[in-house]
Design a protein around this motif. Structure first.
Motif, short mmCIF file in Angstrom:
data_model
loop_
_atom_site.label_atom_id
_atom_site.label_comp_id
_atom_site.label_asym_id
_atom_site.label_seq_id
_atom_site.Cartn_x
_atom_site.Cartn_y
_atom_site.Cartn_z
N TRP A 48 0.82 -1.21 0.00
CA TRP A 48 0.00 0.00 0.00
C TRP A 48 0.85 1.26 0.00
N THR A 49 1.76 1.31 0.99
CA THR A 49 2.52 2.55 1.17
C THR A 49 3.58 2.73 0.11
N GLU B 238 -0.52 9.82 3.72
CA GLU B 238 -1.65 10.75 3.80
C GLU B 238 -2.78 10.27 2.88
N ASP B 239 -2.40 9.91 1.65
CA ASP B 239 -3.41 9.43 0.70
C ASP B 239 -4.03 8.12 1.18
N LEU B 240 -3.18 7.28 1.72
CA LEU B 240 -3.69 6.00 2.22
C LEU B 240 -4.73 6.23 3.31
N GLU B 241 -4.42 7.13 4.19
CA GLU B 241 -5.34 7.43 5.29
C GLU B 241 -6.66 7.97 4.75
N PHE B 242 -6.54 8.83 3.76
CA PHE B 242 -7.73 9.43 3.17
C PHE B 242 -8.60 8.37 2.48
N ILE B 243 -7.96 7.55 1.68
CA ILE B 243 -8.71 6.50 0.97
C ILE B 243 -9.36 5.55 1.97
N ARG B 244 -8.53 5.09 2.91
CA ARG B 244 -9.04 4.12 3.87
C ARG B 244 -10.17 4.70 4.71
N GLY B 245 -10.03 5.97 5.06
CA GLY B 245 -11.08 6.64 5.82
C GLY B 245 -12.40 6.66 5.05
N ASN B 246 -12.32 7.01 3.77
CA ASN B 246 -13.53 7.04 2.95
C ASN B 246 -14.15 5.66 2.81
N LEU C 69 -11.36 -3.15 -0.48
CA LEU C 69 -11.68 -1.95 -1.26
C LEU C 69 -10.51 -0.96 -1.25
N THR C 70 -9.80 -0.91 -0.14
CA THR C 70 -8.63 -0.03 -0.08
C THR C 70 -7.57 -0.50 -1.07
N THR C 71 -7.33 -1.81 -1.07
CA THR C 71 -6.34 -2.36 -2.00
C THR C 71 -6.76 -2.08 -3.44
N PHE C 72 -8.03 -2.23 -3.71
CA PHE C 72 -8.49 -1.98 -5.07
C PHE C 72 -8.26 -0.51 -5.44
N ALA C 73 -8.61 0.38 -4.53
CA ALA C 73 -8.46 1.82 -4.82
C ALA C 73 -7.01 2.16 -5.08
N ILE C 74 -6.11 1.56 -4.31
CA ILE C 74 -4.69 1.89 -4.45
C ILE C 74 -4.10 1.28 -5.71
N THR C 75 -4.55 0.08 -6.04
CA THR C 75 -3.99 -0.58 -7.22
C THR C 75 -4.71 -0.18 -8.50
N HIS C 76 -5.79 0.57 -8.37
CA HIS C 76 -6.51 1.06 -9.55
C HIS C 76 -6.69 2.56 -9.43
#
Lengths: 213, 710
Positions: free
Chosen positions: B269-270, B276-284, B315-322
């Motif tokens: 992920w990182t 910061e982005d990770l936290e934002f995505i995961r939060g959403n 979903l977090t993994t998907f958002a980060i990898t896509h």
């Protein structure tokens, strides 16, 4: 059975995702607080009557929009036919407050040639301990845009009624004064079924409109 | 537990406000009906309460909530409501009030000047009312569990309402069957099949465990769904996770390898995004996960539940990898049933990647794919029910935006969770197999940046392989098997210019007498061919014509759709490989939902907001079997009538009134037999097996490429 209302106003509720738009509306229309509600995708629809003066009822049609930017292409379509709007931010989420300006711009650019009477709502005021936006700065911002400001909580049912009713009264006064006119092809304000001749629609056919955005 | 019986009287009283107990029940709706409650607590005296609401804006859910508040029923949510009705002979009887429909009927057909309601506390947790409740909070689940414990202590007192509940359900089933009979579908409708069982599934595999008849398997599932215990296995096929031809052992190895790949992506992920982005995505993601299907046992309970964490991580993994798609609200609705069925985060992720190949366009910010889907749905409604369509136009509701959630989530949220699973698998099986060439790609294209045009081109190539069947055979090889035919059709856009055989020789005249008989009762029309469209449109619309060596032209879908939608009455619909942009059957599900409610909407003259609210109230409540049955019939009708656009189609139809409609087709030929794809569609090729007829026909996946959303 014919519902008796003087006018029908269409309101749009906007703001960042998860500031509590749907919960606020559900509290207002259904009188309950849902701990869990589906994320809104697109637009959801609600309705309620409010009595702004004895015997004077207004039917509100309320459009609950998805906050996520991804849905702008659809939510945009709903500005045009709205006469009023609640612009929500979450007092525990500074970013949602900073986005208020963007939301107003978004609304302004898609509501033409009409205008929307906005109310700024600082939501989740029950979470005082986590507050990131002071009432003073929110009031200042609202003042700069000529909006009223109110703090609400759907969870504790604080000011929910007041937020909607105040906005409805403001719009009603503008309709009564002729600043807002009923127009063909515009759904923002509609004249309703009038049981007694409390008000005739003539009162609302004169005068011009101002921009309240 | 005490058996409660409550009665509610509702009487109209001219808009006068009723203050009687309104504060107690906290009803804030304005009042046009006066409710009076009657409470029988065992042998205790009857207790009345009353308040008022506006029937126009009171849903069943609201009413139930009011009743709970009125009688302090927290923790006893599972009650039934019936209303006193009067039949033609004047006999009063209690009718179940299970839906907003029933509530509307109740208001109209009340036996008294007011509406009298009776409430039964029911022990059954899976009663329709309970489903309707969904769950307002996780606490509700706990309280219903408490109710369970309570129930065991007083079985006897619970027996009576339970019987009543059963009876009411049987009654509903009976009337459903009667309604089904009254629909004159003709012999096209096959009886419902039981869900696919494990034993039956194995008949589709050979000795090595290879799936030998993927199309047959889909047809089978289209007709009956899959047994719940088998979903974990079969959904992976339906979601195009496995490449063709894997043996049982190879599938296991494949899933193990993909699982390791997923675990690796999750560790990275990182490496892909900033903290910061990770936290934002995961939060959403987390905010939505915490409110997705929490009523379902799999996701109920504590917010620390490992299932909720798994959904969030997926979903977090998907958002980060896509990064091009990232996370968008609604994705949790797509992923949730898959995870609940797979019960394995990595497997669910792999399946999610499989389905998102087809659905990612829905979530793109430009909204173009969605707008095409809207136009197609509009076209279909205009075509099928011009009267209802005109009504919507008159109400300014013809944009159909109130169907946005339907199209975005492919109706997942419109049905109760278990029904949604069935609806999803039936829908997926209506699409032809689209297995990956080698494996499902878990990594999406990198973010488009201004300085990497070459990169964008590369991404497009990658995604094309995702969307369409890979080409493994020679481009101009004559189609031999079904998958190859589909492959060829998917090649349409290809610069090689390969196209499928022309359809003209077997084109069915849909205006022929055999088709003038409407397969469906009014207001659903048969899909007869209308007047010819201006030639400008047909020239802009390229149909697959296999065998033709003419250079392929890319179709600008949006422009051709716009042309169609501007005509007042469309005389033809897009072909199945374009219709619905990869999922034509979904449009027919939407259409059937609209048609189920059109009478109610027109009769009550609902405006835009009212009809949108009407459908919002029906979230998770639509009647799956009715909707499915009607959708299948309409879909079959569409496929048979071949009303979609084709070059030369109109002149052909007048020349050759052939009737492929009457000829039953074998499962394998239902795909290859489509005149539109292959000349093999002549009737003689379609007589090998009469298990399925044309109502089972499956269209090809989207064969079109020029849409920017792909």
């Amino acid at each position: 059975m014919e519902t008796i209302w003087l006018y029908q106003f269409r309101l749009i509720v906007i703001g960042d995702s998860t500031v509590g738009k749907s919960c606020l509306i559900r509290r207002f229309t259904e009188g309950r607080f849902a701990q869990v509600s589906d994320p809104t995708v697109g637009v959801d629809f609600f309705s309620r009557l409010v009595e702004i003066e004895p015997g004077k009822r207004i039917k509100l049609q309320i459009w609950d929009t998805a906050g996520q930017e991804r849905f702008r292409s659809i939510t945009r379509a709903y500005y045009r036919n709205s006469v009023g709007g609640l612009l929500l931010f979450d007092i525990t989420n500074r970013r949602s407050f900073q986005n208020v300006h963007n939301w107003l711009e978004e609304a302004q650019s898609h509501v033409q040639p009409h205008s929307i009477v906005f109310l700024l709502v600082g939501h989740k005021c029950d979470l005082e301990a986590q507050r990131q936006v002071t009432q003073q700065e929110a009031e200042k911002l609202a003042g700069a845009y000529g909006m009223r400001y109110v703090e609400t909580s759907a969870r504790d049912a604080i000011n929910v009624e007041k937020a909607f009713v105040d906005l409805t009264r403001d719009i009603f006064e503008l309709v009564r004064s002729g600043d807002i006119k009923i127009q063909d092809g515009w759904e923002g304000v509609k004249s309703g079924f009038v049981p007694n001749t409390v008000h005739s629609s003539e009162e609302v056919t004169k005068g011009g409109r101002q921009c309240f955005c | 537990m005490v058996f409660y019986q409550y009665s509610t009287d509702i009487s109209p009283h001219g808009g006068q406000q009723t203050s009687n107990n309104t504060s107690e029940t906290n009803v804030i709706l304005n009042s046009y009906f006066d409710y009076t409650f009657q409470k029988c607590d065992g042998m205790l005296p009857v207790e009345f309460r009353s308040f008022a609401v506006d029937p126009q804006i009171t849903s069943l859910e609201v009413l139930q909530h009011i009743l709970i508040r009125a009688f302090d029923l927290n923790g006893k949510r599972n009650f039934g409501i019936s209303y006193l009705s009067r039949d033609r002979s004047g006999t009063e009887m209690y009718m179940s009030l299970l839906s907003d429909w029933d509530l509307d009927v109740a208001f109209v057909s009340a036996a008294k000047p007011y509406l009298q309601l009776k409430m039964d506390i029911k022990p059954s947790e899976d009663s329709p009312v309970m489903e309707d409740w969904d769950i307002i909070s996780p606490k509700d689940v706990i309280s219903s569990e408490q109710l369970l414990a309570e129930r065991t202590r007083s079985l006897a007192s619970a027996a009576l309402p339970f019987t009543q509940s059963l009876l009411s359900q049987v009654g509903r089933t009976l009337s459903r069957v009667q309604q089904a009979f009254s629909w004159s579908y003709g012999e096209e409708i096959k009886p419902f099949k039981p869900p696919l069982s494990d034993a039956e599934f194995h008949s589709y595999l050979n000795g090595q465990g290879q799936l030998t008849r993927p199309e047959d398997l889909r047809l089978r599932i289209y007709h009956g769904g899959v047994e719940p215990s088998l979903r974990k296995v079969v959904w992976r096929y339906l979601l195009n996770v496995y490449p063709d031809g894997l043996s049982g052992q190879e599938r296991m190895d494949y899933m193990k390898r993909k699982t390791r790949e997923y675990d690796q992506l999750k560790r990275e992920w990182t490496a892909r995004v900033s903290n910061e982005d990770l936290e934002f995505i995961r939060g959403n993601v987390l905010k939505d996960v915490l409110r997705t299907d929490r009523a379902h046992p799999y996701y109920a309970g504590s917010e620390d539940s490992p299932h909720l964490t798994a959904l969030t991580d997926l979903l977090t993994t998907f958002a980060i990898t896509h990064p091009q798609i990232s996370y968008c609200q609604g994705m949790s609705d797509i992923a949730s049933p898959i995870l609940a069925v797979m019960d394995n985060e990595a497997h669910a992720f792999i399946c999610f990647c499989g389905i998102m190949k087809r659905l990612e366009g829905n979530f793109r910010p430009d909204g173009q794919l969605m707008s095409i889907k809207f136009q197609h749905l509009k076209l279909l409604l205009q075509y099928s029910d011009p009267e209802f369509y005109s009504y919507l136009v008159s109400r300014g509701a013809d944009d159909l935006f109130f169907c946005y959630r339907w199209l975005l989530l492919e109706l997942k949220r419109e049905f109760a969770f278990e029904d949604a699973l069935r609806m999803l698998e039936v829908t997926w099986s209506s699409l032809p197999p689209d297995p990956p060439e080698t494996e499902v790609e878990l990594l999406g294209a990198p973010l488009e940046t201004d300085d990497t045009m070459a990169c964008i081109e590369k991404n497009k190539t990658v995604r094309k392989r995702h969307m369409l069947r890979p080409s493994r055979e020679e481009p101009d090889a004559l189609p031999r098997t079904v998958p190859q035919v589909l492959t060829s059709s998917a090649h349409l856009h290809n610069s090689t210019g390969v196209t499928l055989p022309t359809t003209s020789t077997v084109k069915t005249s849909v205006a022929s007498p055999s088709h003038s008989r409407s397969l469906l009762s009014s207001p659903i029309l048969s899909f007869g061919r209308g007047p010819t469209l201006p030639s400008s449109r047909s020239s802009s619309n390229i149909l697959p014509s296999p065998g033709n060596k003419s250079p392929s032209t890319t179709v600008n879908m949006s422009s051709s759709v716009k042309l169609e939608s501007t005509s007042s009455k469309p005389c033809s619909l897009p072909p199945p490989q374009e219709f619905g942009k990869g999922n034509p059957f979904m449009l027919f599900l939407c259409l059937s939902i609209l048609l189920e409610h059109r009478d109610h909407i027109i009769k009550n003259s609902l405006d835009y907001n009212e009809l949108a609210m009407h459908f919002d109230r029906l979230v998770r409540r639509h009647n799956l079997s009715r909707v499915l049955q009607r959708a299948k019939a309409l879909f079959a009708d569409y496929l048979q009538s071949e009303v979609w656009d084709s070059e030369e189609g109109d002149e052909v139809s007048s020349d050759s009134p052939t009737t492929t409609t009457a000829a039953p087709l074998s499962p394998s030929s239902t795909i290859s037999a489509r005149p539109i794809y292959s000349p093999l569609a002549s009737p003689q090729s379609s007589t090998q097996n009469s298990t399925y007829n044309l109502s089972t026909t499956i269209p090809s996946p989207t064969a079109h490429v020029s849409s920017p959303t792909f």
